[in-house]
Design a protein around this motif. Sequence first.
Motif, PDB file in Angstrom:
ATOM      1  N   PHE A 135      -4.786  -6.250 -39.154  1.00  0.00           N
ATOM      2  CA  PHE A 135      -3.457  -5.914 -38.654  1.00  0.00           C
ATOM      3  C   PHE A 135      -2.381  -6.030 -39.735  1.00  0.00           C
ATOM      4  O   PHE A 135      -2.054  -7.117 -40.193  1.00  0.00           O
ATOM      5  CB  PHE A 135      -3.111  -6.833 -37.484  1.00  0.00           C
ATOM      6  CG  PHE A 135      -1.877  -6.442 -36.717  1.00  0.00           C
ATOM      7  CD1 PHE A 135      -1.966  -5.528 -35.680  1.00  0.00           C
ATOM      8  CD2 PHE A 135      -0.648  -6.984 -37.030  1.00  0.00           C
ATOM      9  CE1 PHE A 135      -0.844  -5.167 -34.961  1.00  0.00           C
ATOM     10  CE2 PHE A 135       0.489  -6.630 -36.319  1.00  0.00           C
ATOM     11  CZ  PHE A 135       0.392  -5.718 -35.283  1.00  0.00           C
ATOM     12  N   ASN A 136      -1.822  -4.874 -40.154  1.00  0.00           N
ATOM     13  CA  ASN A 136      -0.636  -4.849 -41.001  1.00  0.00           C
ATOM     14  C   ASN A 136       0.587  -5.004 -40.107  1.00  0.00           C
ATOM     15  O   ASN A 136       0.524  -4.764 -38.901  1.00  0.00           O
ATOM     16  CB  ASN A 136      -0.536  -3.513 -41.752  1.00  0.00           C
ATOM     17  CG  ASN A 136      -1.451  -3.457 -42.945  1.00  0.00           C
ATOM     18  OD1 ASN A 136      -1.328  -4.237 -43.873  1.00  0.00           O
ATOM     19  ND2 ASN A 136      -2.388  -2.522 -42.912  1.00  0.00           N
ATOM     20  N   PHE A 137       1.706  -5.373 -40.690  1.00  0.00           N
ATOM     21  CA  PHE A 137       2.938  -5.536 -39.923  1.00  0.00           C
ATOM     22  C   PHE A 137       3.651  -4.190 -39.871  1.00  0.00           C
ATOM     23  O   PHE A 137       4.537  -3.905 -40.670  1.00  0.00           O
ATOM     24  CB  PHE A 137       3.832  -6.599 -40.547  1.00  0.00           C
ATOM     25  CG  PHE A 137       3.151  -7.925 -40.792  1.00  0.00           C
ATOM     26  CD1 PHE A 137       2.056  -8.322 -40.054  1.00  0.00           C
ATOM     27  CD2 PHE A 137       3.616  -8.768 -41.766  1.00  0.00           C
ATOM     28  CE1 PHE A 137       1.431  -9.532 -40.279  1.00  0.00           C
ATOM     29  CE2 PHE A 137       3.012  -9.980 -42.008  1.00  0.00           C
ATOM     30  CZ  PHE A 137       1.918 -10.371 -41.259  1.00  0.00           C
ATOM     31  N   SER A 138       3.246  -3.349 -38.911  1.00  0.00           N
ATOM     32  CA  SER A 138       3.797  -2.000 -38.825  1.00  0.00           C
ATOM     33  C   SER A 138       3.697  -1.467 -37.401  1.00  0.00           C
ATOM     34  O   SER A 138       2.905  -1.959 -36.587  1.00  0.00           O
ATOM     35  CB  SER A 138       3.045  -1.047 -39.763  1.00  0.00           C
ATOM     36  OG  SER A 138       1.741  -0.797 -39.265  1.00  0.00           O
ATOM     37  N   GLN A 139       4.486  -0.445 -37.133  1.00  0.00           N
ATOM     38  CA  GLN A 139       4.431   0.225 -35.833  1.00  0.00           C
ATOM     39  C   GLN A 139       3.074   0.866 -35.614  1.00  0.00           C
ATOM     40  O   GLN A 139       2.532   0.830 -34.508  1.00  0.00           O
ATOM     41  CB  GLN A 139       5.535   1.276 -35.742  1.00  0.00           C
ATOM     42  CG  GLN A 139       5.526   2.019 -34.424  1.00  0.00           C
ATOM     43  CD  GLN A 139       6.631   3.052 -34.322  1.00  0.00           C
ATOM     44  OE1 GLN A 139       7.636   2.971 -34.996  1.00  0.00           O
ATOM     45  NE2 GLN A 139       6.436   4.024 -33.459  1.00  0.00           N
ATOM     46  N   ASN A 140       2.517   1.475 -36.651  1.00  0.00           N
ATOM     47  CA  ASN A 140       1.197   2.087 -36.494  1.00  0.00           C
ATOM     48  C   ASN A 140       0.153   1.054 -36.089  1.00  0.00           C
ATOM     49  O   ASN A 140      -0.683   1.322 -35.220  1.00  0.00           O
ATOM     50  CB  ASN A 140       0.766   2.791 -37.784  1.00  0.00           C
ATOM     51  CG  ASN A 140       1.358   4.172 -37.900  1.00  0.00           C
ATOM     52  OD1 ASN A 140       1.895   4.722 -36.948  1.00  0.00           O
ATOM     53  ND2 ASN A 140       1.266   4.743 -39.085  1.00  0.00           N
ATOM     54  N   ALA A 141       0.182  -0.124 -36.708  1.00  0.00           N
ATOM     55  CA  ALA A 141      -0.794  -1.163 -36.366  1.00  0.00           C
ATOM     56  C   ALA A 141      -0.624  -1.623 -34.925  1.00  0.00           C
ATOM     57  O   ALA A 141      -1.606  -1.846 -34.220  1.00  0.00           O
ATOM     58  CB  ALA A 141      -0.662  -2.348 -37.316  1.00  0.00           C
ATOM     59  N   GLU A 142       0.613  -1.768 -34.484  1.00  0.00           N
ATOM     60  CA  GLU A 142       0.870  -2.266 -33.131  1.00  0.00           C
ATOM     61  C   GLU A 142       0.613  -1.206 -32.060  1.00  0.00           C
ATOM     62  O   GLU A 142       0.064  -1.507 -31.010  1.00  0.00           O
ATOM     63  CB  GLU A 142       2.311  -2.768 -33.019  1.00  0.00           C
ATOM     64  CG  GLU A 142       2.671  -3.321 -31.655  1.00  0.00           C
ATOM     65  CD  GLU A 142       1.903  -4.566 -31.244  1.00  0.00           C
ATOM     66  OE1 GLU A 142       1.811  -4.811 -30.029  1.00  0.00           O
ATOM     67  OE2 GLU A 142       1.380  -5.291 -32.110  1.00  0.00           O
ATOM     68  N   LYS A 143       0.957   0.038 -32.329  1.00  0.00           N
ATOM     69  CA  LYS A 143       0.952   1.043 -31.266  1.00  0.00           C
ATOM     70  C   LYS A 143      -0.155   2.089 -31.335  1.00  0.00           C
ATOM     71  O   LYS A 143      -0.478   2.696 -30.324  1.00  0.00           O
ATOM     72  CB  LYS A 143       2.297   1.763 -31.235  1.00  0.00           C
ATOM     73  CG  LYS A 143       3.436   0.840 -30.869  1.00  0.00           C
ATOM     74  CD  LYS A 143       4.726   1.610 -30.725  1.00  0.00           C
ATOM     75  CE  LYS A 143       5.863   0.690 -30.425  1.00  0.00           C
ATOM     76  NZ  LYS A 143       6.169   0.506 -29.063  1.00  0.00           N
ATOM     77  N   PHE A 144      -0.712   2.328 -32.527  1.00  0.00           N
ATOM     78  CA  PHE A 144      -1.616   3.470 -32.652  1.00  0.00           C
ATOM     79  C   PHE A 144      -2.988   3.153 -33.239  1.00  0.00           C
ATOM     80  O   PHE A 144      -3.976   3.750 -32.842  1.00  0.00           O
ATOM     81  CB  PHE A 144      -0.956   4.571 -33.498  1.00  0.00           C
ATOM     82  CG  PHE A 144       0.401   4.963 -32.992  1.00  0.00           C
ATOM     83  CD1 PHE A 144       0.545   5.580 -31.758  1.00  0.00           C
ATOM     84  CD2 PHE A 144       1.526   4.699 -33.740  1.00  0.00           C
ATOM     85  CE1 PHE A 144       1.810   5.925 -31.279  1.00  0.00           C
ATOM     86  CE2 PHE A 144       2.787   5.046 -33.278  1.00  0.00           C
ATOM     87  CZ  PHE A 144       2.922   5.661 -32.044  1.00  0.00           C
ATOM     88  N   ASN A 145      -3.061   2.259 -34.209  1.00  0.00           N
ATOM     89  CA  ASN A 145      -4.319   2.006 -34.922  1.00  0.00           C
ATOM     90  C   ASN A 145      -5.244   1.080 -34.137  1.00  0.00           C
ATOM     91  O   ASN A 145      -4.782   0.223 -33.386  1.00  0.00           O
ATOM     92  CB  ASN A 145      -4.051   1.347 -36.277  1.00  0.00           C
ATOM     93  CG  ASN A 145      -3.248   2.202 -37.211  1.00  0.00           C
ATOM     94  OD1 ASN A 145      -3.022   3.380 -36.969  1.00  0.00           O
ATOM     95  ND2 ASN A 145      -2.802   1.595 -38.293  1.00  0.00           N
ATOM     96  N   PHE A 146      -6.524   1.219 -34.384  1.00  0.00           N
ATOM     97  CA  PHE A 146      -7.487   0.225 -33.915  1.00  0.00           C
ATOM     98  C   PHE A 146      -7.451  -0.915 -34.931  1.00  0.00           C
ATOM     99  O   PHE A 146      -7.832  -0.739 -36.091  1.00  0.00           O
ATOM    100  CB  PHE A 146      -8.895   0.816 -33.820  1.00  0.00           C
ATOM    101  CG  PHE A 146      -9.028   1.835 -32.733  1.00  0.00           C
ATOM    102  CD1 PHE A 146      -8.953   1.456 -31.407  1.00  0.00           C
ATOM    103  CD2 PHE A 146      -9.222   3.172 -33.033  1.00  0.00           C
ATOM    104  CE1 PHE A 146      -9.070   2.401 -30.386  1.00  0.00           C
ATOM    105  CE2 PHE A 146      -9.341   4.116 -32.030  1.00  0.00           C
ATOM    106  CZ  PHE A 146      -9.265   3.730 -30.704  1.00  0.00           C
ATOM    107  N   GLU A 147      -6.956  -2.067 -34.500  1.00  0.00           N
ATOM    108  CA  GLU A 147      -6.755  -3.220 -35.380  1.00  0.00           C
ATOM    109  C   GLU A 147      -7.294  -4.466 -34.701  1.00  0.00           C
ATOM    110  O   GLU A 147      -7.463  -4.505 -33.482  1.00  0.00           O
ATOM    111  CB  GLU A 147      -5.258  -3.432 -35.675  1.00  0.00           C
ATOM    112  CG  GLU A 147      -4.548  -2.243 -36.261  1.00  0.00           C
ATOM    113  CD  GLU A 147      -4.742  -2.059 -37.755  1.00  0.00           C
ATOM    114  OE1 GLU A 147      -5.480  -2.854 -38.386  1.00  0.00           O
ATOM    115  OE2 GLU A 147      -4.149  -1.109 -38.288  1.00  0.00           O
ATOM    116  N   ASN A 148      -7.522  -5.493 -35.518  1.00  0.00           N
ATOM    117  CA  ASN A 148      -7.957  -6.771 -34.979  1.00  0.00           C
ATOM    118  C   ASN A 148      -7.194  -7.899 -35.646  1.00  0.00           C
ATOM    119  O   ASN A 148      -6.737  -7.778 -36.776  1.00  0.00           O
ATOM    120  CB  ASN A 148      -9.464  -6.960 -35.174  1.00  0.00           C
ATOM    121  CG  ASN A 148      -9.827  -7.071 -36.634  1.00  0.00           C
ATOM    122  OD1 ASN A 148      -9.730  -8.144 -37.227  1.00  0.00           O
ATOM    123  ND2 ASN A 148     -10.233  -5.964 -37.239  1.00  0.00           N
TER     124      ASN A 148
END
Length: 186
Positions: A135-148
Amino acid sequence: VDAAPAPSADFGTPPSDPAPSVPFKGRTWPRVAFSPEGGVEARLIEALSACDWSVDVAIFSFYSQAVADALIAAKGRGIAVRVAADISQSRRSPAIKSLRAAGVSLRFSAGRDGVGVLHHKLMIFDGEMLATGSFNFSQNAEKFNFENQFFTAESGDLAAYQEEFEAVWAQARETVPEAHGQERLP
């Protein structure tokens, strides 16, 4: 800067930890959290607000103003805040600029021996809890990317990650990232 999202299928709510078991500041935290829209950013901000004395951060992509604001607030409460960020990503980040303006201790890295990138994504809260993952600190990480994001209070994990953070911090430079690949000393 975060790119516009491409249309996608509805994947539903990401899995959550059914039995949170990580102790930190009188409450129990999940061992795992996922995105998109799994609340990872909110958990990081909540942990930052619970800190009493220190926060160490090593991050590749930092575009979340909400996380930056939580770090600035921690500094305002007298918490020692250190952020090591990737220099190439930081050049374009308004969140990094706000940390700099608030006097947060910042260093920038271009990877080992200046070849590569600082690709870590970790926070150490008061030396008592670690958050790490993709998880990066970004909108993409929070809303769109598959992150852990993985949370732990295990002493061996904390010691290893603190040692790694100190090594990254020691080699990182106190430069201000500028546009067009230029750097200047503060």
